[in-house]
Design a protein around this motif. Structure first.
Motif, short mmCIF file in Angstrom:
data_model
loop_
_atom_site.label_atom_id
_atom_site.label_comp_id
_atom_site.label_asym_id
_atom_site.label_seq_id
_atom_site.Cartn_x
_atom_site.Cartn_y
_atom_site.Cartn_z
N ARG A 101 53.96 -39.80 -8.86
CA ARG A 101 52.47 -39.87 -9.28
C ARG A 101 51.89 -38.47 -9.25
O ARG A 101 52.44 -37.61 -8.39
CB ARG A 101 51.78 -40.88 -8.27
CG ARG A 101 51.83 -40.38 -6.83
CD ARG A 101 50.65 -39.70 -6.24
NE ARG A 101 50.74 -39.29 -4.93
CZ ARG A 101 51.10 -38.02 -4.72
NH1 ARG A 101 51.39 -36.95 -5.72
NH2 ARG A 101 51.21 -37.53 -3.43
N GLY B 111 41.13 -36.93 -3.77
CA GLY B 111 41.17 -37.79 -2.66
C GLY B 111 42.47 -37.51 -2.05
O GLY B 111 43.28 -38.18 -1.85
N HIS C 91 44.74 -36.00 1.50
CA HIS C 91 44.59 -36.15 2.99
C HIS C 91 43.31 -37.08 3.36
O HIS C 91 42.70 -36.78 4.34
CB HIS C 91 44.55 -34.79 3.56
CG HIS C 91 45.93 -34.14 3.52
ND1 HIS C 91 46.87 -34.29 4.44
CD2 HIS C 91 46.57 -33.40 2.55
CE1 HIS C 91 47.73 -33.67 4.13
NE2 HIS C 91 47.48 -32.97 2.88
N TYR D 243 45.29 -41.71 5.19
CA TYR D 243 45.96 -41.89 6.47
C TYR D 243 44.60 -42.18 7.35
O TYR D 243 44.76 -42.48 8.57
CB TYR D 243 46.83 -41.19 7.02
CG TYR D 243 46.60 -39.73 7.01
CD1 TYR D 243 45.87 -39.04 7.87
CD2 TYR D 243 47.44 -38.97 5.94
CE1 TYR D 243 45.63 -37.64 7.75
CE2 TYR D 243 46.95 -37.51 6.16
CZ TYR D 243 46.21 -36.96 6.76
OH TYR D 243 46.16 -35.70 6.63
N GLY E 32 50.20 -41.71 4.63
CA GLY E 32 49.49 -42.94 4.40
C GLY E 32 50.10 -43.85 3.36
O GLY E 32 51.44 -43.64 3.16
N MET F 221 49.22 -44.13 -0.06
CA MET F 221 49.11 -43.88 -1.43
C MET F 221 50.30 -43.86 -2.48
O MET F 221 50.09 -44.47 -3.28
CB MET F 221 48.24 -42.38 -1.51
CG MET F 221 48.20 -41.98 -2.84
SD MET F 221 47.15 -40.58 -3.04
CE MET F 221 47.77 -39.13 -2.31
N ASP F 222 51.27 -42.92 -2.08
CA ASP F 222 52.12 -42.75 -2.93
C ASP F 222 53.24 -43.92 -3.14
O ASP F 222 53.47 -44.35 -4.32
CB ASP F 222 53.34 -41.69 -2.17
CG ASP F 222 52.55 -40.32 -1.91
OD1 ASP F 222 51.11 -40.21 -2.12
OD2 ASP F 222 52.99 -39.40 -1.07
N LEU G 179 56.91 -31.87 4.13
CA LEU G 179 56.07 -32.53 4.93
C LEU G 179 56.81 -32.79 6.11
O LEU G 179 55.79 -32.99 7.08
CB LEU G 179 55.59 -33.78 4.14
CG LEU G 179 54.62 -33.42 3.03
CD1 LEU G 179 54.38 -34.77 2.35
CD2 LEU G 179 53.36 -32.72 3.30
N TYR H 90 52.00 -31.77 8.54
CA TYR H 90 51.42 -32.73 7.95
C TYR H 90 51.00 -33.82 9.22
O TYR H 90 49.97 -34.40 9.39
CB TYR H 90 52.14 -33.78 7.06
CG TYR H 90 51.75 -35.01 6.41
CD1 TYR H 90 50.90 -34.85 5.26
CD2 TYR H 90 51.73 -36.08 7.17
CE1 TYR H 90 50.48 -35.92 4.58
CE2 TYR H 90 51.21 -37.29 6.36
CZ TYR H 90 50.58 -37.03 5.20
OH TYR H 90 50.12 -38.27 4.78
N GLY I 277 48.44 -33.84 -3.88
CA GLY I 277 49.36 -34.17 -2.97
C GLY I 277 49.16 -33.67 -1.41
O GLY I 277 48.10 -33.19 -1.16
N GLY I 278 50.52 -33.64 -0.71
CA GLY I 278 50.29 -33.09 0.41
C GLY I 278 50.11 -31.69 0.62
O GLY I 278 49.39 -31.20 1.90
C1 GLA Z 1 51.69 -36.99 1.06
C2 GLA Z 1 51.53 -38.50 1.70
C3 GLA Z 1 50.41 -39.09 1.20
C4 GLA Z 1 49.00 -38.52 1.31
C5 GLA Z 1 49.25 -37.17 0.52
C6 GLA Z 1 48.11 -36.32 0.69
O1 GLA Z 1 51.81 -37.11 -0.37
O2 GLA Z 1 52.94 -39.25 1.64
O3 GLA Z 1 50.18 -40.55 2.02
O4 GLA Z 1 48.56 -38.24 2.70
O5 GLA Z 1 50.34 -36.44 1.16
O6 GLA Z 1 46.97 -36.77 0.18
#
Ligand code: GLA
Length: 401
Positions: free
Chosen positions: A41, A46, A48, A51, A185, A187-188, A233, A238, A350-351
């Motif tokens: 993805r 949006g 961080h 979580y 979190g 999301m991914d 990460l 993280y 992303g992270g």
């Molecule tokens: C990584 C985590 C996600 C999210 C992103 C930052 O991809 O796996 O859960 O926290 O970082 O948005």
């Protein structure tokens, strides 16, 4: 104008699936029965926030982890034999008891997913499987979530028993927490499960509610630029950020930072101290930006969407401190090209700590923009840039079986 033109002709997916099938046949001496795919993805805005129960706007992309598999020959024992084409290495994952994390570490994602199925009482059949992936590893495009979700999709298919979509994402997230030791979190894993090929999804990570945000204007594209500087990460930064958010929420007296508003954060500055104040300010402002950007993307208001992307990058760089010099360069170079050159906005995605940027561009300028970014990047960092135009993908699916 063809509104589906971003999504059609998933040629890479088809080629990858063919590669998985032929590599499987070579490795295991017969054709696969099943082939499954799960997408990576790009997060449009949006970051961080997930979580902390905030808003995110990810889009599943046509980059996949693909697994080809078949029942193991009789007498092979209760195990999943998984071969990784990327590292040319096989592991046996036991299908009873609790598989332990260990070496090789790439297999931990799969061990974690198997453990999740076993913990839920599923009796898994012995399997031979082979995984290939074209999601750049460690690039902030969810290569690990794609792998986890592909394994879960394979196990569901082999069992003939689909999990609920949210349950599947949660199971994969548990694998990431417990076996890869990244307290991510949702999301991914969620977008890899429920993505749709018409565009992005606004996800409220507190309520679990989702709203499709189509990205279907063929005149606009999302260009991903990969700094080729890998992040990990797992190195702890993280987890430290996540702990900061929990601490800030406690100080503010809210269950999750996503439920706080800026006025609250500003009023609590003396109690938060400088660092937690900046962390909290990122989360609450990023939430507002994600909400506004979803609307702007929906309305085709590219100027507003782009401005929010630049603001998001600044916030991630200065307040949340998860950017890198290379990512900052890529955003600055995009900004210098500007709207006249077809660039509307850019940000890390992303992270962070390396990985990729996402740039909102006019489709007919994408080639020229990619080239200019690559040239500028080479000059500034003496590194080669890889870039591509991301197309929306459906979520995890079965290609054969
Ligand atoms: C990584 C985590 C996600 C999210 C992103 C930052 O991809 O796996 O859960 O926290 O970082 O948005």
């Amino acid at each position: 104008m063809n509104p589906t033109s971003h999504a059609d002709h998933d040629k890479r997916g088809a080629v990858l699936s063919g590669t998985a099938a032929s590599d499987f046949t070579l490795k295991f001496g017969g054709p696969p029965r099943w082939i499954v795919a799960a997408p990576g993805r790009v997060n449009l805005i949006g970051d961080h926030t997930d979580y902390s129960g905030g808003l995110v706007l990810p889009m599943a992309i046509q980059r996949y982890a693909v697994i080809a598999a078949a029942p193991a020959p009789a007498g092979s024992g209760r195990r999943l034999r998984l071969h990784s084409a990327a590292v040319n290495e096989s592991v046996d994952i036991p299908l009873e008891g609790t598989p332990g994390a260990g070496e090789p570490s790439w297999a931990n994602y799969a061990r974690g997913v198997v453990a999740g199925f076993l913990a839920r009482g599923h009796v898994l059949p012995a399997l031979d499987a082979l995984v290939v992936s074209d999601v750049p590893l460690g690039g902030g495009l969810s290569s690990s979530a794609a792998f986890e979700v592909a394994v879960a999709t394979l196990l569901e298919t082999a069992l003939g028993q689909p999990l609920g979509l949210v349950e599947k994402a949660q199971l994969c997230r548990e694998a990431e927490h417990e076996y890869a030791r990244v307290p991510c979190g949702i999301m991914d894993q969620l977008i890899s499960v429920v993505g749709n090929d018409s565009g992005a999804l606004l996800i409220d990570c507190h309520s679990g509610q989702t709203r499709p945000v189509p990205f279907a204007d063929p005149g606009m594209s999302l260009l991903i630029a990969n700094s080729e500087v890998r992040h990990s990460l797992g190195t702890g930064a993280y987890a430290v950020r996540r702990a900061d958010c929990i601490e800030a929420a406690r100080t503010l007296g809210v269950p999750e930072l996503g439920q706080a508003v800026l006025a609250q954060v500003e009023a609590a500055q003396p109690r938060l101290g400088a660092l937690l104040h900046r962390r909290a300010r990122h989360v609450v402002t990023e939430n507002e930006r994600a909400r506004a950007a979803a609307q702007a993307f929906e309305d085709g208001d590219w100027r507003t969407a782009g401005a929010l992307m630049y603001q998001s990058h600044r916030s991630l760089r200065d307040d949340f401190e998860v950017s890198s010099p290379e990512l900052d360069t890529l955003v600055e170079l995009a900004r210098d090209i500007g709207e006249d050159g077809g660039v509307f906005g850019a940000r890390m995605t992303g992270g962070g700590f390396g990985g990729c940027t996402v740039t909102l561009v006019a489709t007919d300028r994408a080639g020229a923009i990619g080239q200019r970014l690559a040239e500028g990047y080479q000059r500034r960092h003496q590194r080669a840039l890889t870039w591509f135009v991301a197309r929306p993908s459906r979520g995890a699916h079965v290609l054969q079986g």
